[in-house]
Design a protein around this motif. Structure first.
Motif, mmCIF file in Angstrom:
data_model
loop_
_atom_site.group_PDB
_atom_site.id
_atom_site.type_symbol
_atom_site.label_atom_id
_atom_site.label_comp_id
_atom_site.label_asym_id
_atom_site.label_seq_id
_atom_site.Cartn_x
_atom_site.Cartn_y
_atom_site.Cartn_z
ATOM 1 N N ALA A 52 -9.157 -0.253 -2.548
ATOM 2 C CA ALA A 52 -8.563 -1.592 -2.572
ATOM 3 C C ALA A 52 -9.621 -2.604 -2.997
ATOM 4 O O ALA A 52 -10.765 -2.548 -2.542
ATOM 5 N N PRO A 53 -9.260 -3.510 -3.874
ATOM 6 C CA PRO A 53 -10.215 -4.527 -4.294
ATOM 7 C C PRO A 53 -10.299 -5.637 -3.251
ATOM 8 O O PRO A 53 -9.439 -5.750 -2.372
ATOM 9 N N ARG A 62 -6.443 -10.008 -6.855
ATOM 10 C CA ARG A 62 -7.296 -8.828 -6.727
ATOM 11 C C ARG A 62 -8.541 -9.060 -7.575
ATOM 12 O O ARG A 62 -8.434 -9.446 -8.735
ATOM 13 N N LEU A 63 -9.700 -8.735 -7.007
ATOM 14 C CA LEU A 63 -10.951 -8.860 -7.740
ATOM 15 C C LEU A 63 -11.657 -7.508 -7.763
ATOM 16 O O LEU A 63 -11.946 -6.932 -6.712
ATOM 17 N N TYR A 64 -11.909 -7.032 -8.965
ATOM 18 C CA TYR A 64 -12.515 -5.720 -9.176
ATOM 19 C C TYR A 64 -13.946 -5.888 -9.668
ATOM 20 O O TYR A 64 -14.285 -6.873 -10.315
ATOM 21 N N ASP A 65 -14.769 -4.879 -9.392
ATOM 22 C CA ASP A 65 -16.148 -4.908 -9.866
ATOM 23 C C ASP A 65 -16.423 -3.694 -10.753
ATOM 24 O O ASP A 65 -15.511 -2.922 -11.060
ATOM 25 N N MET A 79 -20.268 -8.935 -10.946
ATOM 26 C CA MET A 79 -19.279 -9.401 -11.889
ATOM 27 C C MET A 79 -17.894 -8.981 -11.399
ATOM 28 O O MET A 79 -17.569 -7.809 -11.369
ATOM 29 N N ASN A 80 -17.107 -9.911 -10.979
ATOM 30 C CA ASN A 80 -15.739 -9.628 -10.547
ATOM 31 C C ASN A 80 -14.762 -9.947 -11.664
ATOM 32 O O ASN A 80 -14.967 -10.892 -12.432
ATOM 33 N N MET A 81 -13.714 -9.145 -11.736
ATOM 34 C CA MET A 81 -12.683 -9.378 -12.752
ATOM 35 C C MET A 81 -11.320 -9.188 -12.100
ATOM 36 O O MET A 81 -11.180 -8.468 -11.120
#
Length: 146
Positions: free
Chosen positions: A30-31, A39-42, A1-3
């Motif tokens: 770093a994302p 930027r995509l965070y998990d 799941m990326n946000m």
């Protein structure tokens, strides 16, 4: 799941600038970037951000957080250094509490000097604050700098 950063910020109840700041300081990895360069965070970013924010809520400095993250990132290490860091932080809090108690006592004594409203020219608090005394030393300045 990326946000995206806004979603992570909302999840962590902080501002996107806070996340960027932690990235710049090396506390957050770093994302990955999307094709549109977002930027995509998990979930691992969310967990790490929660950890950092909890540490900061406990009054730990960024350097102390960095140290704790180092232990977290190397789970095979013993946690003696974690205990030492927390012990030192507790001692610092105890010192701050003692300083605040002294400050409270000084202000309470000042307040007792002026028991009613009167012209400022006759205010005992203002007179006392204007007098030079030995209590003007480094301890008082140290408390005020925080």
């Amino acid at each position: 799941m990326n946000m995206r950063i806004g979603e992570l910020a909302k999840l962590a109840a902080c501002q996107p600038e806070t996340i960027r700041f932690y990235e710049q300081k090396g506390l957050m990895p770093a994302p990955i970037r999307s094709h549109a360069n977002y930027r995509l965070y998990d979930a691992s970013h969310a967990d790490r951000l929660h950890f950092i924010r909890r540490c900061r809520a406990l009054g730990l400095s960024l350097d102390e957080v960095q140290t704790l993250l180092g232990f977290q990132d190397r789970p095979d290490m013993t946690c003696g250094g974690v205990n030492d860091l927390v012990d030192q932080h507790i001692l610092e809090i105890d010192r701050q509490i003692a300083d605040l108690r002294t400050l409270h006592a000084e202000l309470s004594e000042l307040r007792r000097q002026c028991d009613s409203a009167r012209p400022a020219a006759r205010c005992e608090i203002l007179k006392q604050l204007g007098e030079t005394s030995s209590s003007d030393g480094p301890r008082s300045e140290h408390v005020a700098e925080r």
